[in-house]
Enzyme design. Structure first.
Site, mmCIF file in Angstrom:
data_model
loop_
_atom_site.group_PDB
_atom_site.id
_atom_site.type_symbol
_atom_site.label_atom_id
_atom_site.label_comp_id
_atom_site.label_asym_id
_atom_site.label_seq_id
_atom_site.Cartn_x
_atom_site.Cartn_y
_atom_site.Cartn_z
ATOM 1 N N PHE B 51 0.972 -1.330 -0.096
ATOM 2 C CA PHE B 51 -0.078 0.020 -0.071
ATOM 3 C C PHE B 51 0.829 1.360 -0.038
ATOM 4 C CE2 PHE B 51 -2.948 -3.102 2.072
ATOM 5 C CZ PHE B 51 -3.996 -2.948 1.188
ATOM 6 N N GLU B 52 0.541 2.171 -0.802
ATOM 7 C CA GLU B 52 1.277 3.508 -0.857
ATOM 8 C C GLU B 52 1.611 3.998 0.355
ATOM 9 O OE1 GLU B 52 -0.870 7.036 -2.833
ATOM 10 O OE2 GLU B 52 -2.385 5.381 -3.060
#
Lengths: 345, 257
Positions: B51-52
């Site tokens: 996830f960023e």
């Protein structure tokens, strides 16, 4: 040998700028300008604890460029956003770097008139903020487009003390056209690179788990870009869930996320990220975040909502007390730790 | 004909089949995240999600609401920074990404920035790139999961937020984006599309049960190419649906839409 030959072939060519984005650069990327500021900043390890009201009064000024820590509605300095509205800050620049609920609040106060847009207006899976959309559709706000990584990289350049870092995003898109990036030809490889100009915010507010009174800070969980933000910002306000002793910091320095000399103010604000999530502490109040989005649809009702929840509140605790108080906080702690799955009632 | 699944369930099940064991995926919240969770529970236990906001290979206990929330980081092997995640993609370690947008064109370019008006005063302001431009630039295979609708599948994006094959042909690599990256497949309620290798134009690969090529074309704002052989998409199996409904999204946050 092949690489050496390529470098030699290119050594007499100046760096070739292929294209420039037409977006405005709102901050000065010159590292010497930042160094002059950092040179004058006190390095003394002195007690910096103060009220949030005092910190915002002292370190956040009209017209300056603001950046906030956290990701979306996670570890966001919500208490500080409310205080910025109460003190009526205007004409600020803002780093919309995964800005969600914070962006929604700042739009409600019309705090900024220019924004570097990585992610704005939305609240991820929760939908778009009607208030933020209205404000961004007035034409009153200057927008320069970036991406989340571009803003990370810009803060990295700031933290490194250089004018830019090169990356391989933005290429070929309108996001580039409306950015203030430049595409250059790499002097080593001939490849096209997008330059991300250093971002040195005038002031950053970062909500953290723990800090001592000097500003030695511990963050748990995802960091997003806050390590670089603290280093690139000229002034840093830390709000923390709890103050801890300097002895505790020194007992385990591995856990320190960034050191005291970056920090100007330390404000102890328990539940300072509410109604967002604080990892390992409390989960987001989804019901209340939905209430925000819903009430924004009616500007008159929203004005009353803001009056009740922000402008008439003395501080963040009053806001929390109006929205469920300690009982609600316990519920959110239960959800955060998944204790409801173990039968906690 | 009555179907025992809805459009969202179909799209998620079909997309999940693409994610092979041992691969890496950069993903956001919503349907793509559901597809990743389903793949992990079915055939790809070692599919690593990133996830960023910074989390690497979490074990998701339930659907995250935000890619930065505590669920997104639950039992991760590491929680890091956005720079670390994006640079992992930029270095070529990330196989897949799933993206979406308000508009997609025939080359798989995506718009999530604005609709109507102009940049200074848009009619509808949307979030902008977020991490989409980054993932779409860096990940090896970009996939899109969206509803088939002529207002969404447009001749030309009003704003190219995230690069697909840009203007087709070799234009993506001429712009400097990393060789070998690009749009791979598009999953809709009606069909699965890929991109013709030379022109890089979107083409129909397989048609979902209950739809025809005409249905897909009627709900697309540009002319779709057709693969030499068009199959019918295999419908969701009972096992896929059971795990999706009971384990991945029991509250029907995504599949109830």
């Amino acid at each position: 040998m092949k690489i050496q030959a390529m470098i030699e072939e290119k050594e007499n060519t100046a760096m070739n700028i292929i294209k420039k984005g037409k977006g405005e650069l709102f901050t000065d990327p010159d590292p010497d300008y930042a160094r002059t500021f950092f040179q004058k900043k006190s390095r003394k390890m002195v007690n910096k604890s103060m009220t949030l009201t005092k910190a915002i009064e002292t370190f956040v000024h009209d017209g300056e460029y603001l950046a906030l820590g956290g990701f979306g509605a996670n570890r966001t300095p919500v208490a500080a956003c409310h205080e910025i509205l109460r003190q009526g800050r205007k004409n600020m620049g803002f780093a919309g770097h995964t800005a969600t609920h914070d962006f929604e609040i700042l739009c409600a106060g019309e705090v900024f008139d220019r924004v570097d847009a990585g992610y704005i207006v939305g609240l991820e899976a929760r939908g778009l903020s009607p208030c933020a959309r209205r404000y961004m559709q007035t034409g009153k706000v200057k927008v320069t487009e970036w991406t989340n990584y571009s803003l990370s990289a810009r803060l990295r350049a700031g933290a490194m003390g250089v004018p830019f870092v090169p990356t391989r995003n933005l290429l070929g898109t309108d996001t580039f056209e409306y950015s203030a990036s430049m595409i250059i030809e790499c002097p080593y490889t001939g490849k096209k690179l997008a330059l991300q100009p250093a971002l040195y915010p005038d002031v950053a507010v970062i909500h953290v788990h723990e800090s001592d009174v000097y500003g030695n800070v511990r963050v748990r969980g995802i960091l997003k870009s806050d390590n670089d933000l603290a280093r690139a910002a000229k002034r840093v306000i830390v709000t923390c869930e709890r103050l801890i002793t300097n002895e505790e910091i020194r007992r385990n320095p591995t856990e320190t996320t960034f050191p005291y000399f970056l920090v100007d103010a330390v404000c102890e604000v328990p539940y300072g990220g509410y109604p967002g999530t604080m990892a390992y502490e409390y989960f987001s109040d989804e019901e209340h975040l939905r209430e925000w989005l819903k009430v924004e649809e009616d500007p008159v009702a929203f004005k009353e909502f803001l009056q009740r929840n922000i402008y008439d509140c003395k501080d963040h605790h009053e806001y929390i007390n109006k929205n469920g108080g300690m009982e609600k906080m316990l519920q959110l702690r239960t959800i955060e730790h998944l204790l409801h799955k173990e039968g906690r009632r | 004909m009555t179907k025992s699944y809805n459009a969202m369930e179909l799209m998620i099940c079909v997309a999940a089949r693409e994610l092979e064991d041992g691969s890496t995926l950069a993903v956001g919240t919503g349907a793509p995240c559901a597809a990743a969770m389903l793949a992990q529970k079915l055939n790809s236990p070692n599919l690593a999600i990133m996830f960023e906001a910074g989390s690497i290979n979490p074990q998701l206990p339930e659907m995250p609401i935000s890619v930065g929330d505590s669920r997104a980081g639950h039992k991760a092997v590491m929680v890091s920074t956005m720079g670390a995640i994006m640079e992992t993609c930029q270095r070529g370690y990330v196989d897949y990404t799933f993206l979406g947008g308000a508009q997609i064109d025939m080359y798989g370019n995506l718009n999530s920035t604005l609709i109507g008006g102009n940049h200074q005063k848009p009619k509808v302001r949307l979030p902008g790139s977020g991490g989409a431009n980054d993932f779409g630039s860096f990940c090896w295979k970009m996939m899109v999961l969206t509803v088939q609708d002529a207002r969404r599948f447009v001749e030309k994006c009003e704003f190219i937020t995230t690069p697909g094959w840009l203007q087709g042909g070799n234009s993506r690599y001429e712009a400097g984006l990393p060789e070998g990256t690009g749009p791979y497949k598009v999953f809709t309620n009606m069909a699965v599309m890929d991109f013709e290798p030379e022109s890089k134009r979107m083409r129909i690969m397989s048609i979902n049960p209950g739809y025809s090529i005409k249905d897909v074309q009627d709900n697309c704002g540009f002319e779709l190419l057709q693969a030499p052989q068009i199959n019918e998409t295999a419908p969701p199996t009972e096992t896929e649906l059971k795990i999706l409904r009971e384990e991945v999204d029991p509250h029907r946050y995504v599949i109830g839409r």
